[in-house]
Motif scaffolding. Structure first.
Motif, PDB file in Angstrom:
ATOM      1  N   ILE A 156      40.499  48.701  28.671  1.00 38.69           N
ATOM      2  CA  ILE A 156      40.688  47.402  29.321  1.00 38.69           C
ATOM      3  C   ILE A 156      41.690  47.557  30.451  1.00 38.69           C
ATOM      4  CG2 ILE A 156      41.475  45.012  29.028  1.00 38.69           C
ATOM      5  CD1 ILE A 156      40.794  45.321  26.025  1.00 38.69           C
ATOM      6  N   ILE A 157      41.368  46.933  31.572  1.00 39.02           N
ATOM      7  CA  ILE A 157      42.307  46.855  32.681  1.00 39.02           C
ATOM      8  C   ILE A 157      42.410  45.390  33.081  1.00 39.02           C
ATOM      9  CG2 ILE A 157      42.856  47.530  35.046  1.00 39.02           C
ATOM     10  CD1 ILE A 157      41.058  50.031  34.575  1.00 39.02           C
ATOM     11  N   TYR A 158      43.589  44.816  32.882  1.00 35.60           N
ATOM     12  CA  TYR A 158      43.851  43.449  33.320  1.00 35.60           C
ATOM     13  C   TYR A 158      44.305  43.496  34.772  1.00 35.60           C
ATOM     14  CZ  TYR A 158      43.828  42.097  28.387  1.00 35.60           C
ATOM     15  OH  TYR A 158      43.463  41.875  27.090  1.00 35.60           O
ATOM     16  N   VAL A 159      43.756  42.613  35.604  1.00 37.17           N
ATOM     17  CA  VAL A 159      44.115  42.570  37.015  1.00 37.17           C
ATOM     18  C   VAL A 159      44.504  41.142  37.369  1.00 37.17           C
ATOM     19  CG1 VAL A 159      43.347  42.986  39.387  1.00 37.17           C
ATOM     20  CG2 VAL A 159      42.487  44.436  37.549  1.00 37.17           C
ATOM     21  N   GLU A 160      45.665  41.002  37.994  1.00 33.31           N
ATOM     22  CA  GLU A 160      46.122  39.684  38.432  1.00 33.31           C
ATOM     23  C   GLU A 160      45.111  39.099  39.428  1.00 33.31           C
ATOM     24  OE1 GLU A 160      50.071  37.637  40.407  1.00 33.31           O
ATOM     25  OE2 GLU A 160      50.005  39.791  40.155  1.00 33.31           O
ATOM     26  N   GLU A 161      44.788  37.824  39.256  1.00 28.53           N
ATOM     27  CA  GLU A 161      43.761  37.176  40.076  1.00 28.53           C
ATOM     28  C   GLU A 161      44.015  37.297  41.577  1.00 28.53           C
ATOM     29  OE1 GLU A 161      41.896  33.522  37.512  1.00 28.53           O
ATOM     30  OE2 GLU A 161      43.805  33.170  38.539  1.00 28.53           O
ATOM     31  N   ASN A 162      45.249  37.118  42.010  1.00 29.50           N
ATOM     32  CA  ASN A 162      45.560  37.194  43.441  1.00 29.50           C
ATOM     33  C   ASN A 162      45.154  38.553  44.002  1.00 29.50           C
ATOM     34  OD1 ASN A 162      46.739  34.714  43.051  1.00 29.50           O
ATOM     35  ND2 ASN A 162      48.829  35.446  43.207  1.00 29.50           N
ATOM     36  N   LEU A 163      45.454  39.591  43.265  1.00 33.30           N
ATOM     37  CA  LEU A 163      45.123  40.944  43.674  1.00 33.30           C
ATOM     38  C   LEU A 163      43.614  41.179  43.573  1.00 33.30           C
ATOM     39  CD1 LEU A 163      46.409  43.591  44.619  1.00 33.30           C
ATOM     40  CD2 LEU A 163      46.705  44.203  42.223  1.00 33.30           C
ATOM     41  N   ALA A 164      43.016  40.676  42.520  1.00 28.91           N
ATOM     42  CA  ALA A 164      41.580  40.843  42.311  1.00 28.91           C
ATOM     43  C   ALA A 164      40.775  40.228  43.451  1.00 28.91           C
ATOM     44  CB  ALA A 164      41.172  40.220  40.982  1.00 28.91           C
ATOM     45  N   ALA A 165      41.257  39.128  44.000  1.00 31.58           N
ATOM     46  CA  ALA A 165      40.560  38.488  45.113  1.00 31.58           C
ATOM     47  C   ALA A 165      40.476  39.426  46.317  1.00 31.58           C
ATOM     48  CB  ALA A 165      41.264  37.191  45.498  1.00 31.58           C
ATOM     49  N   GLU A 166      41.460  40.278  46.475  1.00 34.40           N
ATOM     50  CA  GLU A 166      41.496  41.201  47.604  1.00 34.40           C
ATOM     51  C   GLU A 166      40.678  42.474  47.369  1.00 34.40           C
ATOM     52  OE1 GLU A 166      45.335  41.823  49.496  1.00 34.40           O
ATOM     53  OE2 GLU A 166      46.141  40.216  48.236  1.00 34.40           O
ATOM     54  N   ILE A 167      40.432  42.801  46.118  1.00 37.62           N
ATOM     55  CA  ILE A 167      39.694  44.038  45.813  1.00 37.62           C
ATOM     56  C   ILE A 167      38.430  43.744  45.001  1.00 37.62           C
ATOM     57  CG2 ILE A 167      41.759  45.485  45.985  1.00 37.62           C
ATOM     58  CD1 ILE A 167      41.739  45.633  42.883  1.00 37.62           C
ATOM     59  N   ARG A 168      37.866  42.588  45.212  1.00 38.57           N
ATOM     60  CA  ARG A 168      36.701  42.133  44.440  1.00 38.57           C
ATOM     61  C   ARG A 168      35.557  43.153  44.465  1.00 38.57           C
ATOM     62  NH1 ARG A 168      34.868  37.286  42.447  1.00 38.57           N
ATOM     63  NH2 ARG A 168      36.639  36.221  43.362  1.00 38.57           N
ATOM     64  N   GLN A 169      35.268  43.723  45.625  1.00 41.70           N
ATOM     65  CA  GLN A 169      34.170  44.674  45.734  1.00 41.70           C
ATOM     66  C   GLN A 169      34.407  45.900  44.851  1.00 41.70           C
ATOM     67  OE1 GLN A 169      33.382  45.980  49.727  1.00 41.70           O
ATOM     68  NE2 GLN A 169      31.352  46.732  49.202  1.00 41.70           N
ATOM     69  N   ASP A 170      35.646  46.351  44.790  1.00 38.57           N
ATOM     70  CA  ASP A 170      35.975  47.511  43.946  1.00 38.57           C
ATOM     71  C   ASP A 170      35.829  47.155  42.469  1.00 38.57           C
ATOM     72  OD1 ASP A 170      37.242  49.624  45.922  1.00 38.57           O
ATOM     73  OD2 ASP A 170      37.932  47.640  46.527  1.00 38.57           O
ATOM     74  N   ILE A 171      36.251  45.972  42.103  1.00 39.86           N
ATOM     75  CA  ILE A 171      36.137  45.523  40.710  1.00 39.86           C
ATOM     76  C   ILE A 171      34.670  45.386  40.310  1.00 39.86           C
ATOM     77  CG2 ILE A 171      36.535  43.537  39.189  1.00 39.86           C
ATOM     78  CD1 ILE A 171      39.270  43.226  40.618  1.00 39.86           C
ATOM     79  N   ASN A 172      33.842  44.890  41.228  1.00 38.96           N
ATOM     80  CA  ASN A 172      32.425  44.685  40.919  1.00 38.96           C
ATOM     81  C   ASN A 172      31.697  45.981  40.572  1.00 38.96           C
ATOM     82  OD1 ASN A 172      32.540  41.930  41.167  1.00 38.96           O
ATOM     83  ND2 ASN A 172      31.844  41.908  43.285  1.00 38.96           N
ATOM     84  N   ARG A 173      32.214  47.121  41.001  1.00 40.56           N
ATOM     85  CA  ARG A 173      31.610  48.408  40.647  1.00 40.56           C
ATOM     86  C   ARG A 173      31.561  48.633  39.146  1.00 40.56           C
ATOM     87  NH1 ARG A 173      34.551  52.886  44.374  1.00 40.56           N
ATOM     88  NH2 ARG A 173      34.186  51.836  46.345  1.00 40.56           N
ATOM     89  N   TYR A 174      32.490  48.031  38.439  1.00 44.54           N
ATOM     90  CA  TYR A 174      32.633  48.294  37.006  1.00 44.54           C
ATOM     91  C   TYR A 174      32.083  47.180  36.129  1.00 44.54           C
ATOM     92  CZ  TYR A 174      35.765  51.684  39.082  1.00 44.54           C
ATOM     93  OH  TYR A 174      36.274  52.700  39.856  1.00 44.54           O
ATOM     94  N   LYS A 175      31.509  46.129  36.724  1.00 44.69           N
ATOM     95  CA  LYS A 175      31.101  44.981  35.916  1.00 44.69           C
ATOM     96  C   LYS A 175      29.962  45.286  34.944  1.00 44.69           C
ATOM     97  CE  LYS A 175      27.983  42.630  39.099  1.00 44.69           C
ATOM     98  NZ  LYS A 175      27.787  41.427  39.882  1.00 44.69           N
ATOM     99  N   ASP A 176      29.153  46.292  35.232  1.00 45.34           N
ATOM    100  CA  ASP A 176      28.064  46.642  34.324  1.00 45.34           C
ATOM    101  C   ASP A 176      28.378  47.847  33.445  1.00 45.34           C
ATOM    102  OD1 ASP A 176      26.413  44.543  35.202  1.00 45.34           O
ATOM    103  OD2 ASP A 176      25.710  45.731  36.898  1.00 45.34           O
ATOM    104  N   SER A 177      29.586  48.368  33.568  1.00 47.66           N
ATOM    105  CA  SER A 177      30.010  49.512  32.753  1.00 47.66           C
ATOM    106  C   SER A 177      30.669  49.006  31.472  1.00 47.66           C
ATOM    107  CB  SER A 177      31.024  50.361  33.512  1.00 47.66           C
ATOM    108  OG  SER A 177      30.472  50.850  34.703  1.00 47.66           O
ATOM    109  N   PRO A 178      30.417  49.674  30.357  1.00 48.12           N
ATOM    110  CA  PRO A 178      31.057  49.230  29.117  1.00 48.12           C
ATOM    111  C   PRO A 178      32.575  49.419  29.132  1.00 48.12           C
ATOM    112  CG  PRO A 178      29.717  51.195  28.739  1.00 48.12           C
ATOM    113  CD  PRO A 178      29.504  50.779  30.155  1.00 48.12           C
ATOM    114  N   THR A 179      33.035  50.481  29.776  1.00 50.87           N
ATOM    115  CA  THR A 179      34.480  50.678  29.928  1.00 50.87           C
ATOM    116  C   THR A 179      34.754  51.188  31.330  1.00 50.87           C
ATOM    117  OG1 THR A 179      34.395  52.944  29.064  1.00 50.87           O
ATOM    118  CG2 THR A 179      34.939  51.179  27.493  1.00 50.87           C
ATOM    119  N   PRO A 180      35.816  50.818  31.907  1.00 49.45           N
ATOM    120  CA  PRO A 180      36.780  49.860  31.375  1.00 49.45           C
ATOM    121  C   PRO A 180      36.310  48.429  31.602  1.00 49.45           C
ATOM    122  CG  PRO A 180      37.506  50.586  33.538  1.00 49.45           C
ATOM    123  CD  PRO A 180      36.243  51.352  33.219  1.00 49.45           C
ATOM    124  N   ALA A 181      36.679  47.560  30.687  1.00 51.44           N
ATOM    125  CA  ALA A 181      36.457  46.129  30.884  1.00 51.44           C
ATOM    126  C   ALA A 181      37.579  45.644  31.794  1.00 51.44           C
ATOM    127  CB  ALA A 181      36.502  45.397  29.557  1.00 51.44           C
TER     128      ALA A 181
END
Length: 107
Positions: free
Chosen positions: A51-76
Protein backbone atom coordinates in the motif's frame (compact mmCIF):
# COMPACT_ATOMS: atom_id res chain seq x y z
CA UNK A 1 10.12 -17.34 2.82
CA UNK A 2 7.44 -14.76 2.10
CA UNK A 3 8.80 -11.18 2.12
CA UNK A 4 7.41 -8.67 4.59
CA UNK A 5 5.09 -6.28 2.78
CA UNK A 6 5.43 -2.58 3.54
CA UNK A 7 3.22 0.48 3.65
CA UNK A 8 4.43 3.88 2.48
CA UNK A 9 3.02 7.40 2.78
CA UNK A 10 3.85 10.28 0.44
CA UNK A 11 2.97 13.92 0.97
CA UNK A 12 3.92 17.06 2.79
CA UNK A 13 6.03 16.68 5.91
CA UNK A 14 3.14 17.87 8.08
CA UNK A 15 0.86 15.17 6.66
CA UNK A 16 3.22 12.19 6.71
CA UNK A 17 5.19 12.68 9.94
CA UNK A 18 2.51 11.13 12.16
CA UNK A 19 2.54 7.95 10.09
CA UNK A 20 6.20 7.45 10.94
CA UNK A 21 5.22 6.93 14.58
CA UNK A 22 2.99 4.08 13.39
CA UNK A 23 5.94 2.38 11.72
CA UNK A 24 5.08 3.26 8.13
CA UNK A 25 7.72 4.39 5.65
CA UNK A 26 7.27 8.10 4.98
CA UNK A 27 8.34 10.11 1.96
CA UNK A 28 7.98 13.83 2.60
CA UNK A 29 7.72 15.87 -0.59
CA UNK A 30 5.54 18.55 -2.13
CA UNK A 31 7.46 18.57 -5.42
CA UNK A 32 5.69 16.71 -8.25
CA UNK A 33 8.91 15.70 -10.03
CA UNK A 34 10.36 14.24 -6.85
CA UNK A 35 7.06 12.51 -6.06
CA UNK A 36 7.05 10.86 -9.50
CA UNK A 37 10.57 9.60 -8.90
CA UNK A 38 9.71 8.27 -5.43
CA UNK A 39 6.52 6.59 -6.65
CA UNK A 40 8.28 4.83 -9.52
CA UNK A 41 11.03 3.64 -7.19
CA UNK A 42 8.86 2.31 -4.37
CA UNK A 43 6.20 0.81 -6.66
CA UNK A 44 8.72 -1.67 -8.08
CA UNK A 45 7.84 -5.25 -7.10
CA UNK A 46 11.19 -5.82 -5.39
CA UNK A 47 10.46 -2.96 -2.97
CA UNK A 48 7.53 -4.97 -1.50
CA UNK A 49 5.10 -2.09 -0.92
CA UNK A 50 1.55 -3.43 -0.66
CA UNK A 51 0.00 0.00 0.00
CA UNK A 52 1.14 3.50 -0.81
CA UNK A 53 -0.88 6.36 0.65
CA UNK A 54 -0.56 9.60 -1.31
CA UNK A 55 -1.73 13.00 -0.11
CA UNK A 56 -4.52 14.27 -2.38
CA UNK A 57 -2.81 17.59 -3.18
CA UNK A 58 0.24 15.74 -4.43
CA UNK A 59 -1.82 13.07 -6.19
CA UNK A 60 -3.57 15.76 -8.23
CA UNK A 61 -0.19 16.72 -9.68
CA UNK A 62 0.94 13.17 -10.48
CA UNK A 63 -2.41 11.64 -11.44
CA UNK A 64 -1.07 10.13 -14.68
CA UNK A 65 1.71 8.33 -12.79
CA UNK A 66 -0.74 7.01 -10.21
CA UNK A 67 -3.10 5.77 -12.94
CA UNK A 68 -0.37 3.38 -14.15
CA UNK A 69 -0.94 1.27 -11.06
CA UNK A 70 -4.74 1.33 -10.82
CA UNK A 71 -5.13 -2.10 -12.42
CA UNK A 72 -2.20 -3.69 -10.57
CA UNK A 73 -2.90 -5.70 -7.43
CA UNK A 74 0.11 -4.15 -5.70
CA UNK A 75 0.84 -1.58 -4.73
CA UNK A 76 -2.61 -0.30 -3.88
CA UNK A 77 -2.39 3.48 -4.10
CA UNK A 78 -4.82 5.18 -1.77
CA UNK A 79 -5.39 8.92 -1.68
CA UNK A 80 -5.60 10.60 1.72
CA UNK A 81 -6.53 14.16 2.67
CA UNK A 82 -3.80 16.59 3.59
CA UNK A 83 -3.65 18.84 6.61
CA UNK A 84 -5.89 21.40 4.86
CA UNK A 85 -8.69 18.88 4.40
CA UNK A 86 -9.98 16.77 1.57
CA UNK A 87 -10.25 17.65 -2.10
CA UNK A 88 -12.65 14.75 -2.66
CA UNK A 89 -10.16 12.90 -4.87
CA UNK A 90 -9.90 9.92 -2.53
CA UNK A 91 -13.68 9.48 -2.47
CA UNK A 92 -13.84 9.75 -6.27
CA UNK A 93 -11.08 7.17 -6.69
CA UNK A 94 -12.85 4.79 -4.31
CA UNK A 95 -16.13 5.22 -6.15
CA UNK A 96 -14.44 4.50 -9.51
CA UNK A 97 -12.77 1.37 -8.11
CA UNK A 98 -16.07 0.08 -6.71
CA UNK A 99 -17.83 0.73 -10.02
CA UNK A 100 -15.12 -1.18 -11.91
CA UNK A 101 -15.33 -4.10 -9.48
CA UNK A 102 -19.10 -4.30 -9.10
CA UNK A 103 -20.30 -2.85 -12.39
CA UNK A 104 -22.40 -0.07 -10.88
CA UNK A 105 -22.26 2.66 -8.27
CA UNK A 106 -23.30 1.14 -4.96
CA UNK A 107 -21.96 4.00 -2.87
Amino acid sequence: MIPMLKIGVMGSRETVIGFKALGLDVFATTDAAEARHILRRIARPEENYAIIYVEENLAAEIRQDINRYKDSPTPAIILIPGRDGTLGLGQSALQEAVERAVGSNIL
